[in-house]
Scaffold this motif. Structure first.
Motif, PDB file in Angstrom:
ATOM      1  N   ARG A  68     -33.243 -38.506 -54.756  1.00 39.16           N
ATOM      2  CA  ARG A  68     -33.690 -37.634 -53.670  1.00 39.16           C
ATOM      3  C   ARG A  68     -34.269 -38.494 -52.552  1.00 39.16           C
ATOM      4  N   VAL A  69     -33.926 -38.159 -51.306  1.00 41.31           N
ATOM      5  CA  VAL A  69     -34.374 -38.952 -50.157  1.00 41.31           C
ATOM      6  C   VAL A  69     -34.882 -38.049 -49.040  1.00 41.31           C
ATOM      7  N   THR A  70     -35.791 -38.607 -48.250  1.00 38.43           N
ATOM      8  CA  THR A  70     -36.215 -38.008 -46.991  1.00 38.43           C
ATOM      9  C   THR A  70     -36.289 -39.126 -45.963  1.00 38.43           C
ATOM     10  N   GLY A  71     -35.517 -39.004 -44.884  1.00 35.73           N
ATOM     11  CA  GLY A  71     -35.451 -40.051 -43.878  1.00 35.73           C
ATOM     12  C   GLY A  71     -36.138 -39.658 -42.586  1.00 35.73           C
ATOM     13  N   MET A  72     -36.499 -40.671 -41.814  1.00 40.37           N
ATOM     14  CA  MET A  72     -37.119 -40.451 -40.506  1.00 40.37           C
ATOM     15  C   MET A  72     -36.839 -41.673 -39.647  1.00 40.37           C
ATOM     16  N   GLY A  73     -36.725 -41.491 -38.342  1.00 43.51           N
ATOM     17  CA  GLY A  73     -36.505 -42.621 -37.450  1.00 43.51           C
ATOM     18  C   GLY A  73     -35.869 -42.194 -36.152  1.00 43.51           C
ATOM     19  N   GLY A  74     -35.478 -43.176 -35.346  1.00 46.93           N
ATOM     20  CA  GLY A  74     -34.850 -42.863 -34.075  1.00 46.93           C
ATOM     21  C   GLY A  74     -34.477 -44.117 -33.311  1.00 46.93           C
ATOM     22  N   LEU A  75     -33.814 -43.913 -32.177  1.00 49.30           N
ATOM     23  CA  LEU A  75     -33.496 -44.988 -31.239  1.00 49.30           C
ATOM     24  C   LEU A  75     -34.666 -45.047 -30.262  1.00 49.30           C
ATOM     25  N   THR A  76     -35.658 -45.866 -30.599  1.00 46.73           N
ATOM     26  CA  THR A  76     -36.958 -45.794 -29.942  1.00 46.73           C
ATOM     27  C   THR A  76     -37.168 -46.821 -28.840  1.00 46.73           C
ATOM     28  N   VAL A  77     -36.379 -47.905 -28.823  1.00 49.47           N
ATOM     29  CA  VAL A  77     -36.543 -48.962 -27.821  1.00 49.47           C
ATOM     30  C   VAL A  77     -35.226 -49.280 -27.119  1.00 49.47           C
ATOM     31  N   TYR A  78     -34.192 -49.634 -27.869  1.00 53.76           N
ATOM     32  CA  TYR A  78     -32.967 -50.132 -27.240  1.00 53.76           C
ATOM     33  C   TYR A  78     -32.205 -49.056 -26.475  1.00 53.76           C
ATOM     34  N   GLY A  79     -32.529 -47.785 -26.700  1.00 53.07           N
ATOM     35  CA  GLY A  79     -31.945 -46.736 -25.880  1.00 53.07           C
ATOM     36  C   GLY A  79     -32.403 -46.801 -24.432  1.00 53.07           C
ATOM     37  N   GLN A  80     -33.502 -47.507 -24.183  1.00 57.70           N
ATOM     38  CA  GLN A  80     -34.015 -47.663 -22.822  1.00 57.70           C
ATOM     39  C   GLN A  80     -33.355 -48.810 -22.072  1.00 57.70           C
ATOM     40  N   VAL A  81     -32.611 -49.670 -22.793  1.00 52.34           N
ATOM     41  CA  VAL A  81     -31.941 -50.809 -22.160  1.00 52.34           C
ATOM     42  C   VAL A  81     -30.626 -50.321 -21.574  1.00 52.34           C
ATOM     43  N   THR A  82     -30.499 -50.391 -20.257  1.00 52.03           N
ATOM     44  CA  THR A  82     -29.320 -49.847 -19.580  1.00 52.03           C
ATOM     45  C   THR A  82     -28.234 -50.879 -19.336  1.00 52.03           C
ATOM     46  N   ASP A  83     -28.544 -52.163 -19.487  1.00 51.27           N
ATOM     47  CA  ASP A  83     -27.544 -53.208 -19.254  1.00 51.27           C
ATOM     48  C   ASP A  83     -26.593 -53.264 -20.437  1.00 51.27           C
ATOM     49  N   ARG A  84     -25.318 -52.969 -20.192  1.00 50.42           N
ATOM     50  CA  ARG A  84     -24.314 -52.927 -21.261  1.00 50.42           C
ATOM     51  C   ARG A  84     -23.151 -53.850 -20.908  1.00 50.42           C
TER      52      ARG A  84
END
Length: 390
Positions: free
Chosen positions: A199-215
């Motif tokens: 059994r699992v419960t996960g948590m998290g997100g794209l918390t920093v690198y989503g702010q980097v716009t240079d691709r």
């Protein structure tokens, strides 16, 4: 020498170090053929392995009588197709971790190995890392009693360089980094605790690198440059698609009642793993996971306030080669297994179980942290691999 295990390698990129480790002419194994769609990669392989290397862009050309075993070192989402083809061709097959990126694909690979009687090995090299083996031996020796809890913190200090500038950043190729990176550590947690996750419960997100716009469509020339790519928001040249999490965590309940947690962050200043294992008679913890100062400390003589030293300190003695000697141990075991069969420290079913925990934890993470039950492998496959691959 003809007596060397003749190995064909698929993929000569991030994990080409395993191919180089496996090339031991006259000492049991040699890489005789390489498949990679990139001409530059094939040229590099000939330069590093030797001019006699047969190279191709067609994976089918690895599955000839001139090759005894196949190592699949390609991106994660390609593993299932290549592994199934190699196993059907009767080639002892090493699949780099993770075994696949879905539970269904893992089970397909396991069934194919069973149905064709072909030996399957999974590249979970952390089971050969000195720090992990040190902790496991202490647990088996009873240093902390019966294991009740395992915690792992994974500081991925170079995450922005290694995992957000290429195919890893696209969840279609990985499912997510909680699976891609965490498959190693979840497998180690299972190994130390002696059971799989239910059994699992996960948590998290794209918390920093989503702010980097240079691709960028390709890696920049200074793609790995700690001096210029720090702090994390100074990163540049990220993959055009970035839809995986850079911060993730999961709570796990294991089949034997052990509780565990795994945390992963891709923008820390340091890069290492920290395990804590708590038992009925003490606890242990590693400080550093390789290098001359790495040590496992044990507290087991009774209660006390803060004690940075503990009752027992076991230095972690690293071997030579990649991952503190883990790659050397992994390849030595694979070559022996390919030639002789028999038990191994790695396990195809355990590899599948780590993927299952990672997949369902990622589902939970992306669905408001709702708990998920993790299904076991089918009893027939569990019994087949438990009996050993002769």
């Amino acid at each position: 020498m003809r007596n060397d295990l003749r190995i064909g390698v698929a993929g000569y990129g991030l994990r080409r170090s395993l191919a180089l480790e496996a090339h031991r002419p006259g000492n049991g194994s040699r890489v005789v053929a390489l498949c990679d769609p990139d001409p530059a990669a094939r040229e590099r392989a000939r330069a590093e392995i030797g001019p006699d290397l047969q190279d191709t862009s067609d994976f089918g050309e690895l599955l000839t009588d001139d090759v005894d075993a196949v190592m699949i070192l390609t991106p994660d989402h390609t593993h299932v197709e290549l592994a199934v083809a190699a196993l059907k061709a009767g080639k002892t097959t090493l699949v780099e971790k993770p075994l696949a990126v879905t539970v269904e694909d893992c089970d397909l690979i396991l069934r194919t190995a069973r149905d064709h009687g072909t030996r399957l090995y999974v590249g979970h090299n952390m089971r050969h890392m000195p720090v992990v083996r040190t902790m496991r031996q202490l647990i088996m020796d009873g240093a902390i009693g019966e294991v009740k809890a395992v915690w792992c913190r994974h500081f991925v200090g170079h995450g922005g360089d290694y995992y957000f500038k290429d195919w890893h950043a696209d969840r279609r190729n990985t499912t997510g980094l909680l699976l891609q990176k965490g498959a190693h550590d979840i497998d180690v947690i299972h190994w130390l605790a002696g059971a799989r996750t239910t059994r699992v419960t996960g948590m998290g997100g794209l918390t920093v690198y989503g702010q980097v716009t240079d691709r960028s469509e390709g890696l920049p020339t200074d793609w790995f440059s700690p001096a210029t790519n720090w702090p994390p928001l100074a990163q540049h040249g990220l993959n055009p698609v970035v839809d995986v999490e850079d911060l993730s965590m999961v709570h796990m309940r294991l089949e034997n009642g052990v509780h565990a947690s795994y945390e992963q962050c891709h923008y820390t200043p340091d890069y290492w793993r920290n395990y804590t294992v708590i038992g009925t008679a003490g606890r242990l913890e590693n400080f550093g996971d390789h290098g001359e100062h790495a040590v496992v400390r044990v507290w087991n003589s009774g209660r006390r306030d803060y004690d940075p030293v503990g009752d027992l300190q076991v230095p972690v003695t690293a071997g030579t080669g990649g991952h503190g000697g883990a790659d050397e141990g992994l390849i030595s075991e694979f070559v022996r297994f390919a030639v002789e069969g028999g038990p191994t420290d790695t396990s195809p079913v355990a590899a599948r179980d780590s993927i299952a925990a990672g997949v369902y934890a990622t589902e939970s993470l992306r669905d408001g942290s709702t708990p998920r039950e993790v299904p076991p492998v089918s009893p027939d496959l569990a019994a087949y691999f438990a009996a050993g691959q002769i």
